[in-house]
Write a protein that holds these residues in place. Structure first.
Motif, PDB file in Angstrom:
ATOM      1  N   ALA A 131       0.883  -1.163   0.000  1.00  0.00           N
ATOM      2  CA  ALA A 131       0.000   0.000   0.000  1.00  0.00           C
ATOM      3  C   ALA A 131       0.925   1.219   0.000  1.00  0.00           C
ATOM      4  O   ALA A 131       1.331   1.710   1.063  1.00  0.00           O
ATOM      5  CB  ALA A 131      -0.908  -0.002   1.221  1.00  0.00           C
ATOM      6  N   LYS A 167      -8.251   1.072   2.942  1.00  0.00           N
ATOM      7  CA  LYS A 167      -7.667   1.042   1.593  1.00  0.00           C
ATOM      8  C   LYS A 167      -8.458   1.924   0.647  1.00  0.00           C
ATOM      9  O   LYS A 167      -7.900   2.693  -0.143  1.00  0.00           O
ATOM     10  CB  LYS A 167      -7.640  -0.392   1.067  1.00  0.00           C
ATOM     11  N   LEU A 223      -2.381   0.720  -4.505  1.00  0.00           N
ATOM     12  CA  LEU A 223      -2.404  -0.621  -3.928  1.00  0.00           C
ATOM     13  C   LEU A 223      -1.867  -1.592  -4.962  1.00  0.00           C
ATOM     14  O   LEU A 223      -2.293  -1.560  -6.122  1.00  0.00           O
ATOM     15  CB  LEU A 223      -3.825  -1.008  -3.523  1.00  0.00           C
TER      16      LEU A 223
END
Length: 425
Positions: free
Chosen positions: A29, A44, A99
């Motif tokens: 990430a 996220k 990501l």
């Protein structure tokens, strides 16, 4: 491959679902406050959504990237992170949070990157020609700097090849969807086709078929599209899956956009097939249909002879696996159409005459009166086609579903729906 869209949640769901299935892993990430394995789904998503919210006027705020490697390459997690970071910087996404997922559901190593094109200052990164210009340049530079197998090398020609769906097995919905999705992900971004039958000419090679249903069906009337498993003899099996259920939603409307785009790109690739056919007939005093098809197959060109249930030939389609283009014979010229090819093979089309077709043939009950399809002269309604070719594991049967209305998507036809309660497909 770069796929811009307007739904961060949908793309994240896609990758996280792969993780939950055990066929993917979130490796990194980047520019997040926590490591990937410490982040929840909402954390996220939230990081990217906050940036996207800075420019609400931009509807395309999601960028989904797939980086693919040669099957022979086995990269460590750290190297995949380094390659991805270098790629993002080179395409103008330096400093953007993203990501990184590694997927294990294909025959070649590949990673997926999810990010947004909205920067912290609220400005949008220009996505125009991002895939064709910046990405292509970045790929070539990274191949050199990281010592990767070059995409242009011979060994990378079939890097995205997938195995045909096992049509002998009755799948449940989840297994069917996963198997068909692998095929669609390969075909839709690799081959150029300008009609549904042309797309099916390739899909059928992998035992998959895109079906509109009968003209009286609810699916057809609402402009829907179903994907199904198809056996080599043309039998549809398993659970039909709506186009909208797949990632990327390869619906008839979206395919229609590809048809228009590919129609402009294909002409420059006509010459290869025409030259291959011409060379064959020039260098042989005579050639049968079987010989032509076998010779073209050696050149990476598959041939589908289309015929109705009575054996009447009404068309021919060529799939060039080198240029990744699909052509109807009539689009190449009269001498490459079904009628032209049979004449060049010395077949006079007399009623009752036996013609030995390729095993790349399609004996369908489709509408041979379709004005869009190629025709043979009148008077051959009882002409029969018999397969005299020996059984072979090298040549796979290509089957194609023909429909009179399949050439123009319903949404592009300009016709209004009569049903009040339309069902979204």
């Amino acid at each position: 491959m770069i796929h811009p869209s307007g739904s961060l949640r949908k793309v994240l769901n896609y990758n996280e679902h792969k993780v939950n299935e055990g066929v993917a892993q979130c490796l990194e990430a980047a520019y997040y406050l926590k490591d990937a394995d410490k982040l929840t789904f909402n954390e996220k998503l939230g990081r990217l959504q906050k940036l996207a919210a800075l420019r609400e006027s931009t509807t395309v705020n999601t960028v989904h990237i797939s980086l693919n490697f040669d099957p022979s390459e086995k990269h460590s997690t750290e190297k995949l992170k380094e390659i991805s970071a270098a790629y993002m910087e080179k395409i103008g996404f330096s400093g953007q949070p993203y990501l990184l997922y590694q997927h294990f559901d294909a025959g070649h190593p590949h990673v997926h990157i999810l990010t947004t094109n909205i920067k912290a200052d609220g400005k949008a990164i220009n996505l125009h020609n991002l895939g064709k210009i910046q990405s292509e340049k970045a790929r070539k530079e990274i191949e050199i700097s990281f010592g990767l197998v070059k995409a242009s090398d011979h060994q990378r020609r079939n890097v995205y090849e997938v195995q045909p769906v096992n049509a002998k097995v009755e799948y449940g919905k989840s297994e069917t969807k996963r198997a068909i999705a692998n095929v669609l992900n390969h075909i839709l971004d690799t081959y150029k086709f300008s009609s549904l039958p042309e797309l099916n000419a390739v899909l059928n090679r992998y035992n998959v078929s895109a079906e509109r249903g009968s003209e009286q069906s609810r699916v057809f009337l609402n402009g829907g599209l179903l994907y199904r498993i198809r056996t080599p003899d043309g039998t549809l099996k398993g659970v039909p899956i709506k186009a909208s259920d797949f990632y990327g939603e390869p619906t008839l409307k979206k395919l229609g956009e590809k048809f228009i785009e590919h129609e402009k790109e294909k002409p420059k690739h006509k010459a290869r097939i025409k030259n291959a056919i011409d060379f064959l007939f020039i260098n042989r005093s005579s050639s049968s249909l079987q010989q032509m098809i076998l010779e073209l197959h050696k050149e990476g060109i598959d041939t589908i002879v289309r015929q109705n249930k009575d054996g009447v030939v009404y068309g021919i389609t060529y799939v060039d696996h080198t240029t990744k283009c699909v052509f109807n014979g009539s689009d190449l010229g009269k001498s490459y159409s079904a009628k032209g090819i049979l004449e060049r093979c010395g077949i006079d089309h007399h009623p009752g005459q036996s013609i030995a077709p390729s095993i790349f043939s399609n004996r369908q009950s489709g509408n041979e009166n379709d004005p869009h399809l190629e025709k043979l002269p009148d008077g051959n309604a009882h002409e029969q086609m018999y397969n005299h070719l020996p059984t072979t594991t090298v040549l796979e049967e290509l089957l194609q579903y023909e429909n009179a209305s399949a050439y123009l998507p319903y949404e592009l036809s300009g016709k209004k729906k009569k049903r009040k309660n339309s069902i979204k497909r």
